[in-house]
Design a protein around this motif. Structure first.
Motif, PDB file in Angstrom:
ATOM      1  N   ILE A  62       0.269  15.432  -4.163  1.00 56.77           N
ATOM      2  CA  ILE A  62       0.791  14.208  -4.780  1.00 56.77           C
ATOM      3  C   ILE A  62      -0.418  13.333  -5.075  1.00 56.77           C
ATOM      4  O   ILE A  62      -1.042  12.783  -4.158  1.00 56.77           O
ATOM      5  CB  ILE A  62       1.775  13.473  -3.847  1.00 56.77           C
ATOM      6  CG1 ILE A  62       2.900  14.405  -3.405  1.00 56.77           C
ATOM      7  CG2 ILE A  62       2.345  12.246  -4.552  1.00 56.77           C
ATOM      8  CD1 ILE A  62       3.790  13.814  -2.324  1.00 56.77           C
ATOM      9  N   ALA A  63      -0.779  13.249  -6.336  1.00 55.42           N
ATOM     10  CA  ALA A  63      -1.965  12.501  -6.752  1.00 55.42           C
ATOM     11  C   ALA A  63      -1.567  11.058  -7.028  1.00 55.42           C
ATOM     12  O   ALA A  63      -0.771  10.784  -7.935  1.00 55.42           O
ATOM     13  CB  ALA A  63      -2.579  13.134  -7.995  1.00 55.42           C
ATOM     14  N   VAL A  64      -2.108  10.144  -6.231  1.00 55.18           N
ATOM     15  CA  VAL A  64      -1.763   8.719  -6.338  1.00 55.18           C
ATOM     16  C   VAL A  64      -2.948   7.976  -6.953  1.00 55.18           C
ATOM     17  O   VAL A  64      -4.032   7.929  -6.369  1.00 55.18           O
ATOM     18  CB  VAL A  64      -1.419   8.129  -4.964  1.00 55.18           C
ATOM     19  CG1 VAL A  64      -1.088   6.643  -5.094  1.00 55.18           C
ATOM     20  CG2 VAL A  64      -0.271   8.890  -4.318  1.00 55.18           C
ATOM     21  N   CYS A  91      -1.184   4.571   5.416  1.00 48.84           N
ATOM     22  CA  CYS A  91      -1.332   5.935   5.930  1.00 48.84           C
ATOM     23  C   CYS A  91      -0.352   6.196   7.064  1.00 48.84           C
ATOM     24  O   CYS A  91       0.309   7.243   7.115  1.00 48.84           O
ATOM     25  CB  CYS A  91      -2.761   6.170   6.420  1.00 48.84           C
ATOM     26  SG  CYS A  91      -4.010   6.279   5.122  1.00 48.84           S
ATOM     27  N   LYS A  92      -0.265   5.250   7.981  1.00 48.55           N
ATOM     28  CA  LYS A  92       0.647   5.411   9.117  1.00 48.55           C
ATOM     29  C   LYS A  92       2.096   5.494   8.661  1.00 48.55           C
ATOM     30  O   LYS A  92       2.918   6.174   9.276  1.00 48.55           O
ATOM     31  CB  LYS A  92       0.466   4.257  10.091  1.00 48.55           C
ATOM     32  CG  LYS A  92      -0.851   4.304  10.851  1.00 48.55           C
ATOM     33  CD  LYS A  92      -0.934   3.202  11.896  1.00 48.55           C
ATOM     34  CE  LYS A  92      -2.191   3.339  12.741  1.00 48.55           C
ATOM     35  NZ  LYS A  92      -2.286   2.328  13.808  1.00 48.55           N
ATOM     36  N   ASN A 152      -0.449   0.576  -1.567  1.00 46.89           N
ATOM     37  CA  ASN A 152       0.969   0.681  -1.909  1.00 46.89           C
ATOM     38  C   ASN A 152       1.171   1.954  -2.724  1.00 46.89           C
ATOM     39  O   ASN A 152       1.176   1.927  -3.946  1.00 46.89           O
ATOM     40  CB  ASN A 152       1.426  -0.543  -2.693  1.00 46.89           C
ATOM     41  CG  ASN A 152       2.917  -0.531  -2.990  1.00 46.89           C
ATOM     42  OD1 ASN A 152       3.664   0.276  -2.438  1.00 46.89           O
ATOM     43  ND2 ASN A 152       3.351  -1.420  -3.869  1.00 46.89           N
ATOM     44  N   THR A 153       1.348   3.077  -2.017  1.00 50.70           N
ATOM     45  CA  THR A 153       1.384   4.378  -2.681  1.00 50.70           C
ATOM     46  C   THR A 153       2.694   4.668  -3.398  1.00 50.70           C
ATOM     47  O   THR A 153       2.748   5.548  -4.260  1.00 50.70           O
ATOM     48  CB  THR A 153       1.158   5.508  -1.664  1.00 50.70           C
ATOM     49  OG1 THR A 153       2.223   5.484  -0.695  1.00 50.70           O
ATOM     50  CG2 THR A 153      -0.183   5.350  -0.953  1.00 50.70           C
ATOM     51  N   ALA A 154       3.775   3.986  -3.027  1.00 49.77           N
ATOM     52  CA  ALA A 154       5.128   4.224  -3.545  1.00 49.77           C
ATOM     53  C   ALA A 154       5.719   5.531  -3.016  1.00 49.77           C
ATOM     54  O   ALA A 154       6.760   5.983  -3.506  1.00 49.77           O
ATOM     55  CB  ALA A 154       5.141   4.229  -5.084  1.00 49.77           C
ATOM     56  N   LEU A 155       5.099   6.138  -1.995  1.00 51.59           N
ATOM     57  CA  LEU A 155       5.623   7.365  -1.408  1.00 51.59           C
ATOM     58  C   LEU A 155       6.599   7.029  -0.280  1.00 51.59           C
ATOM     59  O   LEU A 155       6.583   5.932   0.274  1.00 51.59           O
ATOM     60  CB  LEU A 155       4.479   8.230  -0.868  1.00 51.59           C
ATOM     61  CG  LEU A 155       3.392   8.622  -1.866  1.00 51.59           C
ATOM     62  CD1 LEU A 155       2.403   9.590  -1.225  1.00 51.59           C
ATOM     63  CD2 LEU A 155       4.002   9.222  -3.128  1.00 51.59           C
ATOM     64  N   GLU A 156       7.432   8.007   0.077  1.00 46.67           N
ATOM     65  CA  GLU A 156       8.438   7.798   1.113  1.00 46.67           C
ATOM     66  C   GLU A 156       7.804   7.822   2.502  1.00 46.67           C
ATOM     67  O   GLU A 156       6.737   8.395   2.711  1.00 46.67           O
ATOM     68  CB  GLU A 156       9.515   8.880   1.017  1.00 46.67           C
ATOM     69  CG  GLU A 156      10.327   8.813  -0.270  1.00 46.67           C
ATOM     70  CD  GLU A 156      11.410   9.884  -0.306  1.00 46.67           C
ATOM     71  OE1 GLU A 156      11.525  10.652   0.675  1.00 46.67           O
ATOM     72  OE2 GLU A 156      12.140   9.944  -1.312  1.00 46.67           O
ATOM     73  N   ASP A 157       8.477   7.216   3.447  1.00 43.60           N
ATOM     74  CA  ASP A 157       8.016   7.219   4.841  1.00 43.60           C
ATOM     75  C   ASP A 157       7.915   8.652   5.364  1.00 43.60           C
ATOM     76  O   ASP A 157       8.786   9.487   5.092  1.00 43.60           O
ATOM     77  CB  ASP A 157       8.994   6.454   5.732  1.00 43.60           C
ATOM     78  CG  ASP A 157       9.028   4.960   5.426  1.00 43.60           C
ATOM     79  OD1 ASP A 157       8.229   4.510   4.584  1.00 43.60           O
ATOM     80  OD2 ASP A 157       9.862   4.260   6.037  1.00 43.60           O
TER      81      ASP A 157
END
Length: 250
Positions: free
Chosen positions: A63-65, A123-124, A94-99
């Motif tokens: 997943i390239a952010v 990251c966490k 703020n990657t917009a990726l899910e937890d």
């Protein structure tokens, strides 16, 4: 400070001139760090996809952010045909990726642009339990005479130059503050060979590169060409370079 637009308009020269990371480093990720077919990797600050491409080669789902539209669009053109490549508009903070959605986070040549505290929190949030962060740079060997002269030229002509890789000299202190636990530092030799054209393009891809309408532009390019001529052998200049990586949990 917003660093999102530092590389706008440079995606083409960036993609064509920036080097890959040492093959030994990629094999280290595969054989020692555990990246491979079952790995979901968030490549943060992915740019034109240089590291993403190498991660795809060892079987990772990537997943390239990337926040910069110009850079991200170039990566999508180059890597979009791979079904394991996913492109997301987002930032380190703020990657917009899910937890808890990724096994690994990689950062190639970009950590020094991030807000480290906010990036660590992100990251966490997105890492699965036991996940790791891997920071990596291609770094010139600063003690080399040619590289010292290269830096002097950049200092003379480029007002935004604070040192190669955004002024990074030694990231050990910042990295130590970033990781909660022990991390592994690895250094792999990755000397780079350039033709004159590629050498000039490499400098043009830098964040501090002056514009072509700058009064110093022609003198800067001339000085770089003279530097190449001074150190080249059989039409190639070898730049002493290392791939440095830091991997650990947070």
């Amino acid at each position: 400070m917003d660093n999102t637009n530092k590389f706008t308009g440079k995606s083409s020269v960036y993609a064509s001139s920036r080097p890959k990371y040492a093959e030994q480093f990629i094999q280290y990720l595969k054989n020692s760090a555990g990246l491979g077919l079952e790995s979901i990797v968030a490549d943060i600050g992915s740019g034109t996809g240089i590291l993403s491409s190498q991660l795809l080669d060892i079987g990772c789902t990537v997943i390239a952010v990337e926040p910069n539209d110009d850079m991200r669009n170039t990566a999508e053109k180059l890597l979009g045909g791979n079904e394991r490549f996913n492109s997301v508009k987002g930032s380190a903070e703020n990657t917009a990726l899910e937890d808890y959605s990724v096994n690994y986070i990689t950062v190639g040549q970009a950590f020094h642009w991030f807000d480290h505290k906010k990036f660590k929190a992100e990251c966490k949030r997105i890492l699965k339990p036991g996940g790791k962060v891997i920071l990596v740079w291609n770094s010139r060997v600063s003690s080399n005479k040619m590289i010292k002269e290269n830096a002097e030229i950049c200092q003379k002509y480029c007002p935004g130059f604070t040192g190669f890789s955004g002024g990074i000299k030694n990231m050990d202190s910042a990295v130590s503050n970033f990781f909660d636990t022990k991390y592994k530092k690895k250094v792999f030799q990755n000397d780079l060979k350039f033709t004159k054209e590629k050498f000039i393009q490499r400098l043009k891809s830098a964040s501090y590169m002056i514009s072509e309408d700058s009064p110093n532009y022609e003198a800067y390019i001339s000085a770089l060409e003279n530097l190449f001529d001074k150190y080249q052998k059989n039409g190639f200049l070898t730049m002493p370079n290392e791939t440095k990586s830091y991997a650990g949990e947070i």
